[in-house]
Design a protein around this motif. Structure first.
Motif, PDB file in Angstrom:
ATOM      1  N   VAL A  72       0.798  -1.181  -0.039  1.00 27.89           N
ATOM      2  CA  VAL A  72       0.172   0.004   0.009  1.00 27.89           C
ATOM      3  C   VAL A  72       0.915   1.131  -0.021  1.00 27.89           C
ATOM      4  CG1 VAL A  72      -2.074  -1.257   1.359  1.00 27.89           C
ATOM      5  CG2 VAL A  72      -0.310   0.241   2.306  1.00 27.89           C
ATOM      6  N   GLY A  73       0.392   2.350  -0.867  1.00 28.40           N
ATOM      7  CA  GLY A  73       1.275   3.455  -0.976  1.00 28.40           C
ATOM      8  C   GLY A  73       0.936   4.227  -1.888  1.00 28.40           C
ATOM      9  N   PRO A  74       1.266   5.669  -2.007  1.00 28.44           N
ATOM     10  CA  PRO A  74       1.017   6.283  -3.259  1.00 28.44           C
ATOM     11  C   PRO A  74       1.614   5.827  -4.505  1.00 28.44           C
ATOM     12  CG  PRO A  74       1.793   7.640  -1.548  1.00 28.44           C
ATOM     13  CD  PRO A  74       2.008   6.291  -1.121  1.00 28.44           C
ATOM     14  N   PRO A  75       1.350   6.393  -5.714  1.00 24.73           N
ATOM     15  CA  PRO A  75       1.921   5.937  -7.005  1.00 24.73           C
ATOM     16  C   PRO A  75       3.285   6.451  -6.834  1.00 24.73           C
ATOM     17  CG  PRO A  75      -0.228   6.984  -7.318  1.00 24.73           C
ATOM     18  CD  PRO A  75      -0.099   7.472  -5.823  1.00 24.73           C
ATOM     19  N   GLY A  76       4.255   5.657  -7.480  1.00 23.17           N
ATOM     20  CA  GLY A  76       5.577   5.923  -7.853  1.00 23.17           C
ATOM     21  C   GLY A  76       6.532   5.800  -6.536  1.00 23.17           C
ATOM     22  N   THR A  77       6.007   4.826  -5.529  1.00 28.13           N
ATOM     23  CA  THR A  77       6.853   4.548  -4.202  1.00 28.13           C
ATOM     24  C   THR A  77       7.515   3.284  -4.518  1.00 28.13           C
ATOM     25  OG1 THR A  77       4.553   4.040  -3.155  1.00 28.13           O
ATOM     26  CG2 THR A  77       5.458   6.249  -3.045  1.00 28.13           C
ATOM     27  N   GLY A  78       7.400   2.411  -5.667  1.00 22.02           N
ATOM     28  CA  GLY A  78       8.031   1.391  -5.624  1.00 22.02           C
ATOM     29  C   GLY A  78       7.381   0.248  -5.371  1.00 22.02           C
ATOM     30  N   LYS A  79       6.124   0.017  -5.495  1.00 18.27           N
ATOM     31  CA  LYS A  79       5.374  -1.233  -5.242  1.00 18.27           C
ATOM     32  C   LYS A  79       5.701  -2.193  -6.351  1.00 18.27           C
ATOM     33  CE  LYS A  79       1.382   1.020  -4.788  1.00 18.27           C
ATOM     34  NZ  LYS A  79       1.851   2.270  -5.051  1.00 18.27           N
ATOM     35  N   THR A  80       5.650  -1.928  -7.564  1.00 21.00           N
ATOM     36  CA  THR A  80       5.815  -2.652  -8.678  1.00 21.00           C
ATOM     37  C   THR A  80       7.360  -3.083  -9.013  1.00 21.00           C
ATOM     38  OG1 THR A  80       3.955  -1.714 -10.059  1.00 21.00           O
ATOM     39  CG2 THR A  80       5.508  -3.179 -11.501  1.00 21.00           C
ATOM     40  N   SER A  81       8.023  -2.104  -8.570  1.00 24.64           N
ATOM     41  CA  SER A  81       9.567  -2.118  -8.804  1.00 24.64           C
ATOM     42  C   SER A  81       9.941  -3.239  -7.719  1.00 24.64           C
ATOM     43  CB  SER A  81      10.336  -1.086  -8.263  1.00 24.64           C
ATOM     44  OG  SER A  81      10.143  -0.109  -9.347  1.00 24.64           O
ATOM     45  N   LEU A  82       9.571  -3.162  -6.554  1.00 24.10           N
ATOM     46  CA  LEU A  82       9.698  -4.235  -5.454  1.00 24.10           C
ATOM     47  C   LEU A  82       9.325  -5.742  -5.620  1.00 24.10           C
ATOM     48  CD1 LEU A  82      11.417  -5.036  -2.863  1.00 24.10           C
ATOM     49  CD2 LEU A  82       9.280  -4.487  -1.655  1.00 24.10           C
ATOM     50  N   ALA A  83       8.302  -5.796  -6.287  1.00 18.76           N
ATOM     51  CA  ALA A  83       7.785  -7.034  -6.848  1.00 18.76           C
ATOM     52  C   ALA A  83       8.672  -7.642  -7.955  1.00 18.76           C
ATOM     53  CB  ALA A  83       6.188  -6.877  -7.556  1.00 18.76           C
ATOM     54  N   LEU A  84       9.158  -6.746  -8.737  1.00 16.36           N
ATOM     55  CA  LEU A  84       9.826  -7.191  -9.909  1.00 16.36           C
ATOM     56  C   LEU A  84      11.188  -7.671  -9.463  1.00 16.36           C
ATOM     57  CD1 LEU A  84       9.156  -4.568 -12.506  1.00 16.36           C
ATOM     58  CD2 LEU A  84       9.045  -7.028 -12.979  1.00 16.36           C
ATOM     59  N   ALA A  85      11.659  -6.806  -8.561  1.00  9.10           N
ATOM     60  CA  ALA A  85      13.113  -7.206  -7.922  1.00  9.10           C
ATOM     61  C   ALA A  85      12.978  -8.631  -7.251  1.00  9.10           C
ATOM     62  CB  ALA A  85      13.630  -6.074  -7.064  1.00  9.10           C
ATOM     63  N   MET A  86      11.742  -8.718  -6.583  1.00 15.66           N
ATOM     64  CA  MET A  86      11.692 -10.040  -5.908  1.00 15.66           C
ATOM     65  C   MET A  86      11.684 -11.204  -6.650  1.00 15.66           C
ATOM     66  SD  MET A  86       8.601  -8.863  -2.959  1.00 15.66           S
ATOM     67  CE  MET A  86       8.541 -10.557  -2.117  1.00 15.66           C
ATOM     68  N   SER A  87      10.962 -10.935  -7.578  1.00 12.97           N
ATOM     69  CA  SER A  87      11.110 -12.076  -8.884  1.00 12.97           C
ATOM     70  C   SER A  87      12.601 -12.370  -9.246  1.00 12.97           C
ATOM     71  CB  SER A  87      10.291 -11.554 -10.286  1.00 12.97           C
ATOM     72  OG  SER A  87      10.734 -12.314 -11.266  1.00 12.97           O
ATOM     73  N   LYS A  88      13.304 -11.477  -9.176  1.00 10.56           N
ATOM     74  CA  LYS A  88      14.842 -11.579  -9.696  1.00 10.56           C
ATOM     75  C   LYS A  88      15.644 -12.307  -8.578  1.00 10.56           C
ATOM     76  CE  LYS A  88      18.657  -9.547 -11.856  1.00 10.56           C
ATOM     77  NZ  LYS A  88      19.238  -8.256 -12.552  1.00 10.56           N
ATOM     78  N   LYS A  89      15.285 -11.912  -7.316  1.00 10.12           N
ATOM     79  CA  LYS A  89      15.880 -12.191  -5.958  1.00 10.12           C
ATOM     80  C   LYS A  89      15.493 -13.636  -5.841  1.00 10.12           C
ATOM     81  CE  LYS A  89      18.022 -11.842  -1.894  1.00 10.12           C
ATOM     82  NZ  LYS A  89      19.543 -11.675  -1.841  1.00 10.12           N
ATOM     83  N   LEU A  90      14.092 -13.950  -5.838  1.00  3.98           N
ATOM     84  CA  LEU A  90      13.852 -15.515  -5.550  1.00  3.98           C
ATOM     85  C   LEU A  90      13.751 -16.308  -6.508  1.00  3.98           C
ATOM     86  CD1 LEU A  90      10.664 -14.081  -3.295  1.00  3.98           C
ATOM     87  CD2 LEU A  90      12.668 -14.750  -2.466  1.00  3.98           C
ATOM     88  N   LYS A  91      14.197 -15.770  -7.659  1.00  9.11           N
ATOM     89  CA  LYS A  91      14.347 -16.735  -9.122  1.00  9.11           C
ATOM     90  C   LYS A  91      12.980 -17.273  -9.328  1.00  9.11           C
ATOM     91  CE  LYS A  91      19.292 -17.680  -8.535  1.00  9.11           C
ATOM     92  NZ  LYS A  91      19.686 -16.584  -9.407  1.00  9.11           N
ATOM     93  N   PRO A 123       9.261 -16.480 -11.676  1.00  6.74           N
ATOM     94  CA  PRO A 123       8.584 -15.683 -12.839  1.00  6.74           C
ATOM     95  C   PRO A 123       7.822 -14.792 -12.039  1.00  6.74           C
ATOM     96  CG  PRO A 123       7.925 -17.793 -12.979  1.00  6.74           C
ATOM     97  CD  PRO A 123       8.987 -17.906 -11.978  1.00  6.74           C
ATOM     98  N   LEU A 124       7.395 -13.713 -12.646  1.00  9.15           N
ATOM     99  CA  LEU A 124       6.489 -12.650 -12.118  1.00  9.15           C
ATOM    100  C   LEU A 124       5.211 -12.661 -13.263  1.00  9.15           C
ATOM    101  CD1 LEU A 124       6.368  -9.742  -9.885  1.00  9.15           C
ATOM    102  CD2 LEU A 124       5.458  -9.300 -12.104  1.00  9.15           C
ATOM    103  N   LEU A 125       3.858 -12.900 -12.574  1.00 10.64           N
ATOM    104  CA  LEU A 125       2.837 -12.463 -13.335  1.00 10.64           C
ATOM    105  C   LEU A 125       2.078 -11.312 -12.748  1.00 10.64           C
ATOM    106  CD1 LEU A 125       3.576 -15.878 -13.166  1.00 10.64           C
ATOM    107  CD2 LEU A 125       1.260 -16.230 -13.786  1.00 10.64           C
ATOM    108  N   GLU A 126       1.929 -10.374 -13.732  1.00 13.60           N
ATOM    109  CA  GLU A 126       1.372  -9.038 -13.346  1.00 13.60           C
ATOM    110  C   GLU A 126      -0.016  -8.902 -13.830  1.00 13.60           C
ATOM    111  OE1 GLU A 126       2.307  -4.202 -13.785  1.00 13.60           O
ATOM    112  OE2 GLU A 126       3.934  -5.870 -14.406  1.00 13.60           O
ATOM    113  N   VAL A 127      -1.147  -8.801 -12.946  1.00 17.10           N
ATOM    114  CA  VAL A 127      -2.408  -8.642 -13.338  1.00 17.10           C
ATOM    115  C   VAL A 127      -2.873  -7.184 -13.140  1.00 17.10           C
ATOM    116  CG1 VAL A 127      -4.714  -9.642 -13.439  1.00 17.10           C
ATOM    117  CG2 VAL A 127      -2.664 -11.243 -12.959  1.00 17.10           C
ATOM    118  N   ARG A 128      -3.394  -6.538 -14.122  1.00 21.55           N
ATOM    119  CA  ARG A 128      -4.224  -5.171 -13.725  1.00 21.55           C
ATOM    120  C   ARG A 128      -5.741  -5.432 -13.742  1.00 21.55           C
ATOM    121  NH1 ARG A 128      -0.112  -1.380 -17.116  1.00 21.55           N
ATOM    122  NH2 ARG A 128       1.741  -1.629 -15.610  1.00 21.55           N
TER     123      ARG A 128
END
Length: 427
Positions: free
Chosen positions: A220-239, A241-246
Motif C-alpha cells: 500500500v502506498g502512493p503511486p511511484g513509491t516502488g510497489k511494482t519495482s519491489l515485486a519485480l526485484a523479488m522475482s529476480k531475487k527469489l528466482k 517468474p512474475l505474473l502481473e495482473v491489472r
C-alpha cells in the motif's frame, strides 16, 4: 596467429572442453551451461536434462560461435580430435587438455562457465568455486526461453489458459533489469522480503506442520513509491517468474467473462508455480463492491476473493502480492485475506538522498545530494527518476554528458509542472 584468432581458438576449445566434461559428469544439467553454449545440449522445450553423449560437429561449433572455421582454428592443438567422416570435434585427454587450457590466461572463462568451474574445483585448482560460478550466470530455469517453453507446455491447446496468458504480463527473472540492491527499501519492506525468503527455503517444513499463513502480501502506498519495482526485484531475487495482473484490464462486460478470466489466471499461476502473482490496482475490488448496478462485477470480485482464499505460497508455491494506491477503499473482507501489509510511503530525506545516489551512480553529476534531497521534499521515487532523466536530456542537448545545477533545475521544474497539470485537470 592474430589475437582475434587466438581468442576464437579458445572459444572453440572451451566449447569442446565443456562438452567433454558434460559427458563425464551426468549430474550437470542445463542450469550449469552458460547461455552461449546451451545449443549443444540437444534439449528442447523446458527440459533441463542434457542429451548425452554431447556431440559437437563442425557445423554446430560454427553456428554457436558464429565462425566458419572452427576446426581450422584448433586443428594444430594436440588435444583436439577430428572425425573426417562425421565432421565431429572432440578432446583426446580431458585432464591434459584442461591443464593446457588453464595456462592460456583462461581463468575468467573458467569462472564464468559452471561446467568448467565444477571440473576445476574437483581437480583442486585454487580459487575456483563451482557455486560462485553458477551464481554468476542466468540459470536456464530463470530465462525467458525456458519460461516461454513452460507456458507453451502448460497452455497447449487449452483455449481458456490461452485467454488467461493473454491477460497478464509474464516476466522471467532474467528479464528483470533492477535488483533489490538497486532499490532503497524501508526496514519494513526488507523484513517482508526476508520472511518470504525464509518461507521459500523452508516450504517443506512449513507444509508438514500445516503453517500456511505466509505469502499473501498487500503493498500500500502512493503511486511511484516502488510497489511494482519491489515485486519485480523479488522475482529476480527469489528466482520466480512474475505474473502481473491489472484488474481493470481483466474485466469484461460481455457474457460474464470477467469472473471466468480471474479463475483462469489463478489456475495458470498454480500450474506455473513457483511464481509470483502480482495483482495491481487492487482497490478495483472495493470500487466494484460498492456498486449496486453491476452484478457481473460483484460475481467477479467474489471469484477473486475465493481464489485468494484457496491460493497458498506454502501449498501451491504461488506468492500473492496485491498492490493499491487507495488502501482506505478496501473493506475488512479484502484486508483479512492478506497476512502481511507492507507500506510504501513517500521517501523521507535520507531515502531521497540514497535514491538520488543510486540513480546517478553511472552518470556524471555535479549535484549536491544533501541540498537536492532537501529540495525534493514530497517527490516519489518515480518523480526522482523522471527528474534525473530530464536533467540528463538537458545536458545532452548542450552536447554534454555531465549534468550541472542548471540541468537539475530543469529536471526538477519538469516534475513540478507535471504535478501542477495533474492537479489542475479535473477527471
Amino acid at each position: 596467429m592474430s589475437s582475434d584468432n587466438d581468442a576464437q581458438a579458445l572459444d572453440v576449445f572451451e566449447l569442446l572442453l565443456t562438452s567433454e566434461i558434460l559427458n563425464q559428469y551426468e549430474n550437470l544439467d542445463m542450469d550449469d551451461l552458460p547461455a552461449k553454449f546451451r545449443d549443444i545440449s540437444g534439449t528442447t522445450g523446458c527440459n533441463t536434462d542434457i542429451e548425452r553423449p554431447v556431440v559437437v560437429s563442425e557445423s554446430i561449433a560454427d553456428r554457436i560461435l558464429c565462425t566458419g572455421k572452427s576446426y581450422e582454428l584448433v586443428r594444430k592443438n594436440p588435444f583436439v580430435t577430428f572425425d573426417d567422416f562425421g565432421k565431429r570435434l572432440g578432446i583426446s585427454a580431458l585432464d591434459a587438455a584442461a591443464g593446457w587450457f588453464s595456462k592460456q590466461d583462461a581463468m575468467e572463462r573458467i569462472e564464468k562457465n559452471p561446467v568448467l568451474a565444477y571440473y576445476f574445483e574437483k581437480s583442486g585448482l585454487g580459487g575456483i568455486s563451482y557455486e560462485k560460478s553458477k551464481s554468476s550466470i542466468v540459470r536456464f530455469r530463470d530465462s525467458k526461453e525456458y519460461l516461454k517453453a513452460r507456458i507453451d507446455e502448460i497452455v497447449g491447446d487449452d483455449e481458456e489458459l490461452k485467454i488467461a496468458s493473454s491477460l497478464i504480463i509474464i516476466s522471467a527473472p532474467e528479464e528483470v533489469e533492477h535488483s533489490i540492491d538497486d532499490l532503497v527499501c524501508t526496514h519494513r519492506q526488507e523484513e517482508a522480503l526476508r520472511k518470504i525468503n525464509i518461507a521459500l527455503k523452508n516450504r517443506d517444513y512449513l507444509k508438514e506442520r500445516r503453517i500456511y499463513e505466509l505469502g499473501k502480501l498487500l503493498f500500500v502506498g502512493p503511486p511511484g513509491t516502488g510497489k511494482t519495482s519491489l515485486a519485480l526485484a523479488m522475482s529476480k531475487k527469489l528466482k520466480m517468474p512474475l505474473l502481473e495482473v491489472r484488474l481493470a484490464m481483466v474485466t469484461s462486460q460481455y457474457l460474464g467473462e470477467t469472473s471466468k478470466n480471474i479463475d483462469r489466471i489463478f489456475d495458470l499461476a498454480r500450474r506455473l508455480s513457483p511464481c509470483i502473482l502480482f495483482i495491481d490496482e487492487f482497490d478495483f475490488v472495493a470500487k466494484s463492491r460498492i456498486s449496486d448496478d453491476n452484478g457481473a462485477m460483484k460475481r467477479a470480485v467474489n471469484m477473486l476473493l475465493k481464489n485468494i482464499d484457496t491460493i497458498s505460497f506454502v501449498k501451491n508455491g504461488v506468492l500473492l502480492i496485491g498492490a493499491t494506491n487507495h488502501p482506505r477503499l478496501l473493506d475488512d473482507a479484502a484486508w483479512r485475506r492478506f497476512d502481511d501489509v507492507v507500506e510504501f510511503p513517500l521517501p523521507d530525506y535520507e531515502m531521497r538522498r540514497e535514491i538520488l545516489k543510486k540513480i546517478t551512480r553511472e552518470l556524471d553529476c555535479t549535484c549536491d545530494y544533501d541540498e537536492l534531497a532537501e529540495e525534493t521534499d514530497g517527490f516519489s521515487g518515480a518523480d526522482l527518476r523522471i527528474m534525473i532523466k530530464e536533467s540528463l536530456i538537458s545536458a545532452l542537448m548542450r552536447d554534454s554528458y555531465e549534468m550541472n545545477e542548471s540541468d537539475i533545475e530543469q529536471g526538477m521544474g519538469t516534475v513540478k509542472d507535471r504535478d501542477t497539470i495533474r492537479q489542475s485537470v479535473s477527471i
